[in-house]
Design a protein around this motif. Sequence first.
Motif, PDB file in Angstrom:
ATOM      1  N   LEU A  33       0.820  -1.203   0.000  1.00  0.00           N
ATOM      2  CA  LEU A  33       0.000   0.000   0.000  1.00  0.00           C
ATOM      3  C   LEU A  33       0.860   1.261   0.000  1.00  0.00           C
ATOM      4  N   ALA A  34       1.595   1.439  -1.049  1.00  0.00           N
ATOM      5  CA  ALA A  34       2.478   2.600  -1.146  1.00  0.00           C
ATOM      6  C   ALA A  34       1.795   3.724  -1.917  1.00  0.00           C
ATOM      7  N   PHE A  35       1.733   4.882  -1.313  1.00  0.00           N
ATOM      8  CA  PHE A  35       1.168   6.069  -1.942  1.00  0.00           C
ATOM      9  C   PHE A  35       2.135   6.598  -2.988  1.00  0.00           C
ATOM     10  N   ASP A  36       1.624   6.904  -4.178  1.00  0.00           N
ATOM     11  CA  ASP A  36       2.449   7.461  -5.249  1.00  0.00           C
ATOM     12  C   ASP A  36       2.392   8.984  -5.174  1.00  0.00           C
ATOM     13  N   PRO A  37       3.453   9.626  -4.707  1.00  0.00           N
ATOM     14  CA  PRO A  37       3.401  11.086  -4.533  1.00  0.00           C
ATOM     15  C   PRO A  37       3.320  11.863  -5.842  1.00  0.00           C
ATOM     16  N   TYR A 209      -3.392   3.775   6.515  1.00  0.00           N
ATOM     17  CA  TYR A 209      -2.798   3.985   5.200  1.00  0.00           C
ATOM     18  C   TYR A 209      -2.004   5.289   5.180  1.00  0.00           C
ATOM     19  N   LEU A 210      -2.583   6.352   5.707  1.00  0.00           N
ATOM     20  CA  LEU A 210      -1.884   7.636   5.728  1.00  0.00           C
ATOM     21  C   LEU A 210      -0.628   7.568   6.575  1.00  0.00           C
ATOM     22  N   ARG A 211      -0.739   6.967   7.742  1.00  0.00           N
ATOM     23  CA  ARG A 211       0.416   6.898   8.636  1.00  0.00           C
ATOM     24  C   ARG A 211       1.525   6.011   8.061  1.00  0.00           C
ATOM     25  N   ALA A 212       1.152   4.946   7.393  1.00  0.00           N
ATOM     26  CA  ALA A 212       2.153   4.062   6.788  1.00  0.00           C
ATOM     27  C   ALA A 212       2.895   4.749   5.655  1.00  0.00           C
ATOM     28  N   ASN A 213       2.275   5.795   5.091  1.00  0.00           N
ATOM     29  CA  ASN A 213       2.886   6.513   3.973  1.00  0.00           C
ATOM     30  C   ASN A 213       3.487   7.849   4.402  1.00  0.00           C
ATOM     31  N   LYS A 214       3.924   7.920   5.641  1.00  0.00           N
ATOM     32  CA  LYS A 214       4.596   9.124   6.132  1.00  0.00           C
ATOM     33  C   LYS A 214       5.779   9.466   5.233  1.00  0.00           C
ATOM     34  N   GLY A 215       5.846  10.723   4.831  1.00  0.00           N
ATOM     35  CA  GLY A 215       6.925  11.149   3.949  1.00  0.00           C
ATOM     36  C   GLY A 215       6.577  11.028   2.483  1.00  0.00           C
ATOM     37  N   VAL A 217       2.845  10.684   1.487  1.00  0.00           N
ATOM     38  CA  VAL A 217       1.591  11.421   1.402  1.00  0.00           C
ATOM     39  C   VAL A 217       1.819  12.846   1.905  1.00  0.00           C
ATOM     40  N   PRO A 218       1.241  13.847   1.262  1.00  0.00           N
ATOM     41  CA  PRO A 218       1.456  15.224   1.738  1.00  0.00           C
ATOM     42  C   PRO A 218       0.810  15.439   3.104  1.00  0.00           C
ATOM     43  N   GLY A 219       1.403  16.319   3.896  1.00  0.00           N
ATOM     44  CA  GLY A 219       0.859  16.635   5.208  1.00  0.00           C
ATOM     45  C   GLY A 219       1.548  15.888   6.322  1.00  0.00           C
ATOM     46  N   ASP A 220       1.230  16.308   7.547  1.00  0.00           N
ATOM     47  CA  ASP A 220       1.815  15.742   8.756  1.00  0.00           C
ATOM     48  C   ASP A 220       0.892  14.640   9.283  1.00  0.00           C
ATOM     49  N   VAL A 221       1.296  13.384   9.113  1.00  0.00           N
ATOM     50  CA  VAL A 221       0.443  12.266   9.534  1.00  0.00           C
ATOM     51  C   VAL A 221       0.333  12.161  11.046  1.00  0.00           C
ATOM     52  N   GLU A 222       1.157  12.908  11.773  1.00  0.00           N
ATOM     53  CA  GLU A 222       1.024  12.963  13.228  1.00  0.00           C
ATOM     54  C   GLU A 222      -0.004  14.009  13.669  1.00  0.00           C
ATOM     55  N   ARG A 223      -0.545  14.737  12.721  1.00  0.00           N
ATOM     56  CA  ARG A 223      -1.527  15.788  13.008  1.00  0.00           C
ATOM     57  C   ARG A 223      -2.769  15.585  12.148  1.00  0.00           C
ATOM     58  N   ILE A 224      -3.350  14.393  12.246  1.00  0.00           N
ATOM     59  CA  ILE A 224      -4.593  14.102  11.536  1.00  0.00           C
ATOM     60  C   ILE A 224      -5.769  14.553  12.391  1.00  0.00           C
ATOM     61  N   ALA A 260       0.334   0.071  10.795  1.00  0.00           N
ATOM     62  CA  ALA A 260       0.626   1.409  11.323  1.00  0.00           C
ATOM     63  C   ALA A 260      -0.410   1.754  12.376  1.00  0.00           C
ATOM     64  N   SER A 261      -0.192   2.867  13.055  1.00  0.00           N
ATOM     65  CA  SER A 261      -1.140   3.337  14.062  1.00  0.00           C
ATOM     66  C   SER A 261      -2.403   3.854  13.396  1.00  0.00           C
ATOM     67  N   ASP A 262      -3.550   3.711  14.091  1.00  0.00           N
ATOM     68  CA  ASP A 262      -4.779   4.342  13.609  1.00  0.00           C
ATOM     69  C   ASP A 262      -5.251   5.438  14.575  1.00  0.00           C
ATOM     70  N   ALA A 263      -4.341   5.918  15.418  1.00  0.00           N
ATOM     71  CA  ALA A 263      -4.656   7.027  16.316  1.00  0.00           C
ATOM     72  C   ALA A 263      -4.649   8.339  15.540  1.00  0.00           C
ATOM     73  N   ILE A 264      -5.541   9.258  15.926  1.00  0.00           N
ATOM     74  CA  ILE A 264      -5.577  10.576  15.313  1.00  0.00           C
ATOM     75  C   ILE A 264      -5.291  11.633  16.369  1.00  0.00           C
ATOM     76  N   PHE A 265      -4.928  12.820  15.909  1.00  0.00           N
ATOM     77  CA  PHE A 265      -4.501  13.875  16.829  1.00  0.00           C
ATOM     78  C   PHE A 265      -5.675  14.637  17.437  1.00  0.00           C
ATOM     79  N   ALA A 266      -6.682  14.936  16.632  1.00  0.00           N
ATOM     80  CA  ALA A 266      -7.810  15.738  17.109  1.00  0.00           C
ATOM     81  C   ALA A 266      -9.087  15.297  16.410  1.00  0.00           C
ATOM     82  N   THR A 267     -10.213  15.623  17.041  1.00  0.00           N
ATOM     83  CA  THR A 267     -11.509  15.137  16.563  1.00  0.00           C
ATOM     84  C   THR A 267     -12.519  16.267  16.457  1.00  0.00           C
ATOM     85  N   GLY A 268     -13.197  16.330  15.305  1.00  0.00           N
ATOM     86  CA  GLY A 268     -14.323  17.230  15.128  1.00  0.00           C
ATOM     87  C   GLY A 268     -15.576  16.405  14.922  1.00  0.00           C
TER      88      GLY A 268
END
Length: 529
Positions: A33-37, A209-215, A217-224, A260-268
Amino acid sequence: MGIGATAGAAAVGGIALSANASDATSSSASDSLAFDPDAWTKLTKTITDTEGTEHTVVYHFWKAITYVAEPVDATYQSLIVSAPVEIDGKAVDASDAPILLANSVGGYLPASVATATEIGGGGSATGGAAPGGAPSASSSASAQAAAPGANGTTNATGGATSSNQLLALAAGYVVVEPGARGRTLKNSGGEYYGTAPAAIVDLKAAVRYLRANKGRVPGDVERIVSAGTSAGGALSALLGASGDSPLYDPYLKALGAADASDAIFATGAWCPITDLEHADGAYEWNWGANDLSTGKPVDQTVSKALRAQFAEYQAGLKLRGLGGFGRLNARNLDAYLVEQYLEPSATAYLAALTDSARAAYLKANTFITWSAGRASFTWTDFLTHVGARKKDAPAFDAFDLSAGENNEFGTGRALARHFTAYGAEHDSTGLTTRRVASGIPAALDLMNPMHHLSGKANPGRSKHWWIRLGTKDSDTALTVSANLAARLDNLGDDVNHLYYWDEGHGANTDPADFITWIARVTGHKSRHP
């Protein structure tokens, strides 16, 4: 694209897994599951902010990407990504920007981004096809339309928070929109493959998926930061509460989710339809005195019984109210809601009006006392002001299995099931066994954020929460989000919770404030509308 589980599927806690569960492993999934940047399309969007100013945003858009290695139905188990590269002629680097994970689930129905060609291109299905998406090859529109609540009679569809996606993009954030399976999906064998816990498992897989593709996928996967409305709000809250809970591991492994982790940083969460096993009692405690829109009163024997159940549940929560209110129970919860939420909501609404508009509103709503710039009123008068309730009793676990939530807990070829003892005991469909099925308690735990916040609260939960609800929203009880907020506050989490005065289900009247809040809690310094 796969289809639903077959008769030979494995099960955990009485809940079916896909038939290929034994073949999929998380480690192999991460490798595949590799994201193609570089697989983006450059698009331009004109976005009007809440002040009426237009912004020209150039962004990279990634079409639907399947986020699991062994999808049951890739039409729904896919996500789209939008990342700004230029705003109003100035280059933007979104590599370290927060990621807004905005689901469009409504009514626990399926949501798809399969054919989306731009940001906001997904939607929640009300029949066989999702708006902006394609119908599942393995599902039947007629079969879905026959499902409980499938014709809009239950909860409003998602997408009420769609302005969040556009404002987030204009603020320089990355926006990810995941699809998810929903309760009406049925395969060629007549089996439902999108009922609980499919939707939350899918959203967790998207996060992995997003966390596994850190670096990559665009954006900070630690700040989802998750966002959703109605059932989507419930799933957003559940995603935040249950981060990295091992309860979901068998389901994620069955799908070949990334390792990968499925934890998120904040919730709306907007008007979350959640805590379903206690929702009937909460609804009657809140709206039991109000008649239906037809003028018909509800069965007061049923209403009183459910209110008594809620009183016991509320006492057992042992919650302390915000603002130093003290221990909450069914006897003081009305005073708490008025003091903590309703009067401040009315005050803010009235204070923002012109003097003439305020005078006109107060003349038309004499139950409000306006003194020294503050609104005050009683709970009873507030209920009269809201007027008709939307749902009969019970509101969620219907005796005739007609509620969408009954369908949400269907399984196999069973279209709908009772998920409360009271609903099962009073079944009107002719069931021979008037008890909840053995797998229901486990399914409820998987679908209720309160389960993950009680006792030894889940350490992987998000610690920042944005929760909103309209004061005239009788799709659920006002107590649901209040209890969630109180639990989180008692745990020491950062909670931003308020009610929108005179607004109904799905309201989002302060989207710009949510975008600013994301910047504050994530520590991201960027422009925002």
